[in-house]
Design a protein around this motif. Structure first.
Motif, PDB file in Angstrom:
ATOM      1  N   PHE A   8       0.783  -1.103  -0.036  1.00 47.72           N
ATOM      2  CA  PHE A   8      -0.098   0.002   0.002  1.00 47.72           C
ATOM      3  C   PHE A   8       0.949   1.170  -0.118  1.00 47.72           C
ATOM      4  CE2 PHE A   8      -2.337  -3.379   2.210  1.00 47.72           C
ATOM      5  CZ  PHE A   8      -3.428  -3.336   1.685  1.00 47.72           C
ATOM      6  N   LEU A   9       0.362   2.274  -0.603  1.00 48.72           N
ATOM      7  CA  LEU A   9       1.111   3.512  -0.355  1.00 48.72           C
ATOM      8  C   LEU A   9       0.831   4.075   0.845  1.00 48.72           C
ATOM      9  CD1 LEU A   9       0.220   5.358  -3.849  1.00 48.72           C
ATOM     10  CD2 LEU A   9       2.216   4.229  -3.192  1.00 48.72           C
ATOM     11  N   VAL A  10       1.463   5.123   1.529  1.00 47.99           N
ATOM     12  CA  VAL A  10       1.284   5.546   2.913  1.00 47.99           C
ATOM     13  C   VAL A  10       1.070   6.982   2.845  1.00 47.99           C
ATOM     14  CG1 VAL A  10       2.403   6.184   5.254  1.00 47.99           C
ATOM     15  CG2 VAL A  10       2.743   3.765   3.891  1.00 47.99           C
ATOM     16  N   GLN A  11      -0.298   7.472   3.486  1.00 48.16           N
ATOM     17  CA  GLN A  11      -0.937   8.932   3.260  1.00 48.16           C
ATOM     18  C   GLN A  11      -0.600   9.864   4.270  1.00 48.16           C
ATOM     19  OE1 GLN A  11      -5.034   8.047   2.264  1.00 48.16           O
ATOM     20  NE2 GLN A  11      -5.229   7.597   4.633  1.00 48.16           N
ATOM     21  N   SER A  12       0.165   9.395   5.401  1.00 42.02           N
ATOM     22  CA  SER A  12       0.837  10.218   6.496  1.00 42.02           C
ATOM     23  C   SER A  12       1.928   9.792   7.128  1.00 42.02           C
ATOM     24  CB  SER A  12      -0.468  10.580   7.576  1.00 42.02           C
ATOM     25  OG  SER A  12      -0.542   9.371   8.379  1.00 42.02           O
ATOM     26  N   ASN A  13       2.527  10.563   7.880  1.00 38.40           N
ATOM     27  CA  ASN A  13       3.732   9.988   8.841  1.00 38.40           C
ATOM     28  C   ASN A  13       3.348   9.500  10.087  1.00 38.40           C
ATOM     29  OD1 ASN A  13       5.852  10.551   6.915  1.00 38.40           O
ATOM     30  ND2 ASN A  13       5.674  12.624   7.409  1.00 38.40           N
ATOM     31  N   ALA A  14       2.122   9.104  10.224  1.00 34.12           N
ATOM     32  CA  ALA A  14       1.535   8.859  11.786  1.00 34.12           C
ATOM     33  C   ALA A  14       2.230   7.454  12.087  1.00 34.12           C
ATOM     34  CB  ALA A  14      -0.036   8.753  11.617  1.00 34.12           C
ATOM     35  N   PHE A  15       2.584   6.773  11.200  1.00 34.13           N
ATOM     36  CA  PHE A  15       3.230   5.331  11.304  1.00 34.13           C
ATOM     37  C   PHE A  15       4.407   5.329  12.132  1.00 34.13           C
ATOM     38  CE2 PHE A  15       5.169   6.712   7.681  1.00 34.13           C
ATOM     39  CZ  PHE A  15       6.362   6.394   7.568  1.00 34.13           C
ATOM     40  N   LYS A  16       5.219   6.608  12.115  1.00 34.39           N
ATOM     41  CA  LYS A  16       6.484   6.807  12.574  1.00 34.39           C
ATOM     42  C   LYS A  16       6.275   6.678  14.252  1.00 34.39           C
ATOM     43  CE  LYS A  16       8.964   9.338   8.954  1.00 34.39           C
ATOM     44  NZ  LYS A  16       9.627  10.566   8.574  1.00 34.39           N
ATOM     45  N   SER A  17       5.232   7.252  14.918  1.00 28.83           N
ATOM     46  CA  SER A  17       5.134   7.266  16.108  1.00 28.83           C
ATOM     47  C   SER A  17       4.665   5.948  16.748  1.00 28.83           C
ATOM     48  CB  SER A  17       4.392   8.505  16.518  1.00 28.83           C
ATOM     49  OG  SER A  17       2.838   8.070  16.031  1.00 28.83           O
ATOM     50  N   LEU A 132      -2.902   3.844   6.154  1.00 26.48           N
ATOM     51  CA  LEU A 132      -2.558   3.134   4.850  1.00 26.48           C
ATOM     52  C   LEU A 132      -3.386   3.950   3.858  1.00 26.48           C
ATOM     53  CD1 LEU A 132      -0.598   0.533   4.740  1.00 26.48           C
ATOM     54  CD2 LEU A 132      -3.180  -0.557   4.954  1.00 26.48           C
ATOM     55  N   GLY A 133      -2.995   3.899   2.815  1.00 24.56           N
ATOM     56  CA  GLY A 133      -3.599   4.614   1.376  1.00 24.56           C
ATOM     57  C   GLY A 133      -3.829   3.706   0.545  1.00 24.56           C
ATOM     58  N   GLU A 134      -3.810   3.856  -0.797  1.00 23.80           N
ATOM     59  CA  GLU A 134      -4.122   3.124  -1.894  1.00 23.80           C
ATOM     60  C   GLU A 134      -3.403   1.687  -2.136  1.00 23.80           C
ATOM     61  OE1 GLU A 134      -3.513   3.148  -6.661  1.00 23.80           O
ATOM     62  OE2 GLU A 134      -3.262   5.148  -5.508  1.00 23.80           O
ATOM     63  N   GLU A 135      -4.104   0.785  -2.368  1.00 23.68           N
ATOM     64  CA  GLU A 135      -3.369  -0.353  -2.547  1.00 23.68           C
ATOM     65  C   GLU A 135      -2.607  -0.501  -3.678  1.00 23.68           C
ATOM     66  OE1 GLU A 135      -3.762  -5.374  -2.078  1.00 23.68           O
ATOM     67  OE2 GLU A 135      -5.512  -4.166  -1.568  1.00 23.68           O
ATOM     68  N   VAL A 136      -1.446  -1.022  -3.662  1.00 22.15           N
ATOM     69  CA  VAL A 136      -0.789  -0.884  -5.002  1.00 22.15           C
ATOM     70  C   VAL A 136      -0.074  -2.481  -5.358  1.00 22.15           C
ATOM     71  CG1 VAL A 136      -0.193   1.211  -5.312  1.00 22.15           C
ATOM     72  CG2 VAL A 136       1.408  -0.143  -3.880  1.00 22.15           C
ATOM     73  N   THR A 137      -0.679  -3.568  -4.448  1.00 22.30           N
ATOM     74  CA  THR A 137      -0.210  -5.011  -4.556  1.00 22.30           C
ATOM     75  C   THR A 137      -0.280  -5.124  -6.271  1.00 22.30           C
ATOM     76  OG1 THR A 137      -0.972  -5.654  -2.471  1.00 22.30           O
ATOM     77  CG2 THR A 137      -0.889  -7.246  -4.059  1.00 22.30           C
ATOM     78  N   GLY A 138       0.978  -5.986  -6.682  1.00 18.29           N
ATOM     79  CA  GLY A 138       0.959  -6.310  -8.028  1.00 18.29           C
ATOM     80  C   GLY A 138       1.107  -5.264  -9.016  1.00 18.29           C
ATOM     81  N   ASN A 139       1.431  -4.003  -8.638  1.00 19.30           N
ATOM     82  CA  ASN A 139       1.799  -3.133  -9.670  1.00 19.30           C
ATOM     83  C   ASN A 139       3.357  -2.742  -9.720  1.00 19.30           C
ATOM     84  OD1 ASN A 139       2.579  -0.671 -10.838  1.00 19.30           O
ATOM     85  ND2 ASN A 139       0.620   0.519  -9.964  1.00 19.30           N
ATOM     86  N   ALA A 140       3.921  -3.292 -10.660  1.00 19.36           N
ATOM     87  CA  ALA A 140       5.252  -3.755 -10.737  1.00 19.36           C
ATOM     88  C   ALA A 140       6.055  -2.467 -10.490  1.00 19.36           C
ATOM     89  CB  ALA A 140       5.668  -4.348 -11.829  1.00 19.36           C
ATOM     90  N   LYS A 141       5.583  -1.226 -10.871  1.00 14.13           N
ATOM     91  CA  LYS A 141       6.518  -0.088 -10.751  1.00 14.13           C
ATOM     92  C   LYS A 141       6.833   0.141  -9.246  1.00 14.13           C
ATOM     93  CE  LYS A 141       3.155   3.765 -10.707  1.00 14.13           C
ATOM     94  NZ  LYS A 141       2.784   5.125 -11.407  1.00 14.13           N
ATOM     95  N   TYR A 142       6.083  -0.593  -8.277  1.00 17.72           N
ATOM     96  CA  TYR A 142       6.361  -0.118  -7.072  1.00 17.72           C
ATOM     97  C   TYR A 142       7.417  -1.288  -6.341  1.00 17.72           C
ATOM     98  CZ  TYR A 142       2.733   3.465  -6.773  1.00 17.72           C
ATOM     99  OH  TYR A 142       2.187   4.341  -7.054  1.00 17.72           O
TER     100      TYR A 142
END
Length: 155
Positions: A8-17, A132-142
Motif C-alpha cells: 500500500f501507499l502511505v498517506q501520512s507520517n503517523a506510522f512513525k510514532s 494506509l492509502g491506496e493498495e498497489v499490490t501487483g503494480n510492478a512499478k512499486y
C-alpha cells in the motif's frame, strides 16, 4: 518459501510514532529479470542475499529465498550490482496480529513511502491502519527492483 504480501501507499507520517523498530536498508540488484530478481541487501549491519521468483497473476505471492551473509560479503556484492541502489529506512509497525513494514525511500525515490504486510494466505483478513492509502499490490512499478531502474523522481 512462498511470500504472500499486500502493498500500500502511505498517506501520512503517523506510522512513525507507532513504529517499534527502524532500520536503514541499502540494497542493489544483481538481476532484475521479470522471472527472477537477485537482491543484495545491507540491513543495518547484517547482509542478505535474496532470490525472488515471478509474481503470481494477482501479484499477491511469489517464491522467495533469502540467506543471511556477513556484512563484508554484502558490501562486496553491492559493488557488483546494477546501477540504481535503493536507500530507505524501514519502520516496523505492529497492528493487531500483523507487522507492517513501512519503507521511507531516499535518493531518487525520495517522497515515496510504501507499506507491506505479509500474510499466511491470500484471503487472510488484517486491520488497516488509518495511515494506509491506496493498495498497489501487483503494480510492478512499486517493486524495489523496478524502483532501482525507474525511480520515483522520473514518474
Amino acid at each position: 518459501m512462498i511470500e504472500i504480501e499486500r502493498k500500500f501507499l502511505v498517506q501520512s507520517n503517523a506510522f512513525k510514532s507507532e513504529a517499534f523498530k527502524q532500520t536503514r536498508i541499502v540494497q542493489g540488484f544483481l538481476s532484475t529479470d521479470k522471472k527472477r530478481t537477485v537482491r543484495v541487501r545491507l540491513k543495518g549491519d547484517i547482509g542478505f542475499l535474496t532470490i525472488k521468483g515471478q509474481s503470481s497473476k494477482n501479484g499477491l505471492s511469489r517464491f522467495e529465498w533469502e540467506k543471511e551473509i556477513p556484512k563484508i560479503e554484502a558490501e562486496s556484492l553491492l559493488k557488483l550490482c546494477k546501477k540504481g541502489m535503493i536507500d530507505k529506512i524501514r519502520y516496523d509497525v505492529k497492528v493487531d496480529n500483523h507487522t507492517f513494514e513501512v519503507d521511507e525511500f531516499f535518493g531518487k525515490n525520495v517522497g515515496l513511502i510504501v507499506a507491506e504486510v505479509e500474510l499466511n494466505n491470500e484471503t487472510e483478513a488484517f486491520t488497516k491502519p488509518n495511515w494506509l492509502g491506496e493498495e498497489v499490490t501487483g503494480n510492478a512499478k512499486y517493486y524495489n527492483s523496478q524502483l532501482s531502474k525507474t525511480p520515483f523522481c522520473k514518474w
